[in-house]
Design an enzyme around this catalytic site. Structure first.
Site, PDB file in Angstrom:
ATOM      1  N   SER A 137      20.714  59.453  -3.015  1.00  0.00           N
ATOM      2  CA  SER A 137      19.966  59.296  -4.267  1.00  0.00           C
ATOM      3  C   SER A 137      19.497  60.665  -4.696  1.00  0.00           C
ATOM      4  CB  SER A 137      18.744  58.392  -4.030  1.00  0.00           C
ATOM      5  OG  SER A 137      17.849  58.447  -5.122  1.00  0.00           O
ATOM      6  N   TYR A 150      11.151  55.825   0.751  1.00  0.00           N
ATOM      7  CA  TYR A 150      12.516  55.845   0.229  1.00  0.00           C
ATOM      8  C   TYR A 150      13.061  57.274   0.183  1.00  0.00           C
ATOM      9  CZ  TYR A 150      16.423  55.339  -3.026  1.00  0.00           C
ATOM     10  OH  TYR A 150      17.669  55.386  -3.615  1.00  0.00           O
TER      11      TYR A 150
END
Length: 277
Positions: A137, A150
């Site tokens: 990501s 995350y």
């Protein structure tokens, strides 16, 4: 791609995994895809009677992964490309978020990916060829408040990918960390775990961020189908990069972050070098 390949993609029920699987099948490749239920397996295999092979596997079933990968090798064929796509997002202020949620985030996003790699590598290494794509990501290269767990998991997978790539390059195996920006997937919707708010001190910083993310869900700039096509182009390339950003937002934000980091390095350079003997 010049010839048909076998792709093993984790998490093909939705999001990037589903889009990549569909585009790969349309291009004439075979796809073994992991899902977590019998119904999801049937749904996936309905895409192609001869080329879509569902396997029920939770990537946190670390004891079961080796057997599933070996069975795919034996019954479907040699895995040319492993795509570690399975993952989810956790949203929550760090002080408010239980450690159990961090463990779960790392189990899925990091340990699950590494376990899949460790299961596939012996076969790829024996053949002296293979491609591994780890879906990370832009949150593995930049940070935002409220997704510390995350970002931590994706930063970890970015580093693991780069290091692994240096280890397996002599065997003809390439590793790419693919870092998408904001795409129209379920990441910010049903796929995200959200820790309830409990500390008012964080209201002003975090509540607008959570609200904006919820409102933006489903309206992001990125198109998952175009991301899938970009990944197929990456797989077909003669030489694969160690890192690949997907999305103009990811490119802009990562470039801005790198510039900020360089400014900070310059500002503190004297102190940095003062520790030399």
């Amino acid at each position: 791609m010049a010839s048909s390949k076998i792709l093993l993609i984790t998490g093909v029920s939705s999001g990037f995994g589903r889009a990549l699987a569909e585009e790969a099948l349309a291009a004439g490749h075979k796809v073994a895809g992991t899902v977590r239920s019998a119904q999801a397996k049937r749904d996936f295999e309905s895409l192609s009677a001869s080329s879509a092979f569902g396997r029920i596997l939770d990537v946190t079933d670390f004891d079961g992964i080796d057997g599933v990968v070996a069975e795919i090798e034996a019954n479907i064929g040699p895995i040319d490309v492993l795509v570690n796509n399975a993952g989810y997002g956790h949203e929550g202020v760090l002080e408010e978020s239980p450690l159990a949620e961090m463990r779960r985030q790392f189990d899925v996003n990091v340990f699950g990916a590494v376990a899949m790699i460790k299961a596939a590598l012996p076969f790829m290494r024996a053949r002296r060829r293979g491609r591994i794509l780890n879906i990370t990501s832009m949150g593995g290269l930049i940070t935002m408040p409220g997704i510390a767990y995350y970002c931590g998991s994706k930063f970890a997978l970015e580093g693991i990918s780069e290091s692994l790539g240096k280890e397996v390059a002599p065997f003809g195996i390439s590793v790419t960390a693919v870092a998408p920006g904001s795409f129209r997937t379920d990441w910010a919707g049903r796929s995200m775990t959200r820790t309830p708010r409990s500390i008012p001190d964080y209201d002003a910083t975090f509540d607008p961020v959570r609200r904006a993310r919820e409102e933006k869900s489903g309206k992001q700039l990125g198109d998952p189908v175009k991301a899938a096509r970009a990944m197929l182009a990456l797989i077909a390339a003669d030489r694969a990069p160690a890192h690949l950003l997907l999305g103009s937002d990811a490119l802009a934000l990562v470039r801005a972050n790198q510039a900020t980091l360089e400014d900070e390095r310059r500002a503190w350079e004297t102190l940095t070098v003062s520790t030399d003997g």
